[in-house]
Design a protein around this motif. Structure first.
Motif, short mmCIF file in Angstrom:
data_model
loop_
_atom_site.label_atom_id
_atom_site.label_comp_id
_atom_site.label_asym_id
_atom_site.label_seq_id
_atom_site.Cartn_x
_atom_site.Cartn_y
_atom_site.Cartn_z
N GLU A 74 1.46 4.07 -3.22
CA GLU A 74 0.88 5.16 -3.23
C GLU A 74 2.11 6.44 -3.47
OE1 GLU A 74 -1.69 8.50 -1.37
OE2 GLU A 74 -2.22 6.06 -2.11
N ALA A 75 3.53 5.80 -2.97
CA ALA A 75 4.24 6.31 -3.46
C ALA A 75 4.38 6.59 -5.02
CB ALA A 75 5.64 5.40 -2.86
N PHE A 76 4.04 5.74 -6.17
CA PHE A 76 3.67 6.13 -7.21
C PHE A 76 2.29 7.25 -7.84
CE2 PHE A 76 7.58 3.41 -6.76
CZ PHE A 76 8.23 3.74 -8.44
N ILE A 77 1.25 6.62 -7.14
CA ILE A 77 0.21 7.65 -7.60
C ILE A 77 0.41 9.17 -6.95
CG2 ILE A 77 -1.45 5.56 -8.39
CD1 ILE A 77 -2.82 5.79 -6.07
N ASN A 78 0.82 9.30 -6.27
CA ASN A 78 0.68 10.01 -5.56
C ASN A 78 1.81 10.90 -4.82
OD1 ASN A 78 0.55 12.57 -3.39
ND2 ASN A 78 -0.48 10.97 -1.65
N PRO A 79 1.59 12.52 -5.69
CA PRO A 79 3.40 13.17 -6.30
C PRO A 79 3.35 13.71 -4.90
CG PRO A 79 1.34 14.78 -6.65
CD PRO A 79 0.54 12.98 -6.49
N GLU A 80 3.10 13.97 -3.47
CA GLU A 80 3.09 14.30 -2.86
C GLU A 80 4.19 13.79 -2.36
OE1 GLU A 80 0.26 15.23 0.42
OE2 GLU A 80 -0.82 15.92 -1.05
N GLU A 128 7.94 -11.85 0.88
CA GLU A 128 7.63 -11.97 2.01
C GLU A 128 8.36 -10.90 2.27
OE1 GLU A 128 10.16 -14.63 4.31
OE2 GLU A 128 9.06 -15.40 2.94
N LYS A 129 9.01 -9.69 1.90
CA LYS A 129 10.38 -8.78 2.74
C LYS A 129 9.78 -7.48 1.78
CE LYS A 129 13.96 -12.56 2.58
NZ LYS A 129 15.78 -12.14 2.82
N GLY A 130 8.53 -7.34 1.24
CA GLY A 130 8.41 -6.11 1.49
C GLY A 130 6.95 -5.95 -0.23
N THR A 131 7.70 -4.94 -1.48
CA THR A 131 7.06 -5.16 -2.50
C THR A 131 7.71 -4.74 -3.44
OG1 THR A 131 5.11 -4.14 -1.64
CG2 THR A 131 5.07 -3.41 -3.38
N LEU A 132 7.93 -5.89 -4.81
CA LEU A 132 8.14 -5.79 -5.79
C LEU A 132 7.33 -5.06 -6.29
CD1 LEU A 132 11.10 -6.61 -7.31
CD2 LEU A 132 9.19 -8.80 -8.51
N VAL A 133 8.36 -3.73 -7.14
CA VAL A 133 7.98 -2.74 -8.29
C VAL A 133 8.43 -2.99 -9.34
CG1 VAL A 133 8.25 -0.46 -8.90
CG2 VAL A 133 8.14 -1.40 -6.28
N GLU A 166 0.57 -1.39 0.29
CA GLU A 166 0.01 0.13 0.39
C GLU A 166 0.92 1.14 -0.07
OE1 GLU A 166 -1.94 -3.50 1.69
OE2 GLU A 166 -0.24 -1.89 2.34
N ASP A 167 2.03 1.10 0.84
CA ASP A 167 2.74 2.29 0.54
C ASP A 167 3.47 2.40 -0.49
OD1 ASP A 167 1.89 2.89 3.63
OD2 ASP A 167 3.99 1.91 3.92
N VAL A 168 4.15 1.36 -1.12
CA VAL A 168 4.83 1.62 -2.03
C VAL A 168 3.96 1.85 -3.61
CG1 VAL A 168 5.84 0.39 -4.19
CG2 VAL A 168 6.49 -0.27 -1.84
N ASN A 203 -2.64 -1.18 -5.62
CA ASN A 203 -1.57 -2.28 -5.03
C ASN A 203 -1.24 -2.87 -5.88
OD1 ASN A 203 -1.98 -0.35 -2.81
ND2 ASN A 203 -3.73 -1.89 -2.18
N GLN A 204 -1.44 -3.19 -7.72
CA GLN A 204 -1.29 -3.99 -8.34
C GLN A 204 -0.66 -3.42 -9.70
OE1 GLN A 204 -4.27 -7.19 -9.20
NE2 GLN A 204 -5.11 -7.12 -7.43
N LEU A 205 -1.35 -2.47 -9.77
CA LEU A 205 -0.87 -1.75 -11.72
C LEU A 205 -1.31 -0.27 -11.92
CD1 LEU A 205 -0.28 -3.31 -14.56
CD2 LEU A 205 -1.94 -3.66 -15.10
N ILE A 206 -0.32 0.10 -12.56
CA ILE A 206 -0.72 1.69 -13.05
C ILE A 206 -0.18 1.56 -14.88
CG2 ILE A 206 -0.03 4.09 -13.25
CD1 ILE A 206 0.41 3.50 -9.60
#
Length: 148
Positions: free
Chosen positions: A22-28, A91-96, A18-20, A69-72
């Protein structure tokens, strides 16, 4: 169009999906590791303008699809290309995974574009990792092509 040619860059970011996302859709958030200005948050069916003030460059970014939380899926650049951002919970986080495709260039120009895309998206992912995991803005985009 070179339909079988694509660029792919990926990075594990040790934060919840969710955090990762959000980092790509939210310019803040995104402005701490990529572009310097945006006309708004990424929303399906909308076009925003991203700007890199230090270079005097801006581009229209059209959002074709968002799956939370899956695709843009976007189209941007000149000439325009498709850029997809995939998010996979691990397991250790989010793969982008960032994939860029739909290039119209040929020959040497295509090779230069592939090189620029690979380096650029790798730099974005490196900056995102540093910012989300450690709260550090490495200023990677600004310092990639420093002014004299």
């Amino acid at each position: 169009m070179n339909s079988n040619v694509y660029v792919e860059a990926q990075m594990l970011i040790r934060k919840p999906i969710e955090d990762v996302f959000e980092a790509f859709i939210n310019p803040e958030v995104t402005t701490h590791f990529w572009f310097t200005k945006s006309t708004g948050k990424l929303e399906e069916g909308k076009t925003v303008i991203w700007e890199w003030e230090m270079y005097g460059v801006k581009t229209d970014v059209t959002v074709n699809q968002i799956v939370q939380n899956q695709l843009i899926k976007t189209v941007w650049g000149e000439p325009s290309t498709h850029v997809d951002y995939e998010f996979r919970e691990m397991e250790k986080g989010t793969l982008v995974v960032i994939k860029s495709y739909g290039f119209s260039q040929k020959g040497e120009e295509l090779l230069k574009t592939i090189n620029d895309n690979t380096g650029g998206f790798t730099t974005v992912l490196d900056g995102c990792k540093a910012y989300l995991e450690h709260g550090i803005n490495l200023r990677l985009i600004e310092d990639k092509f420093p002014q004299k």
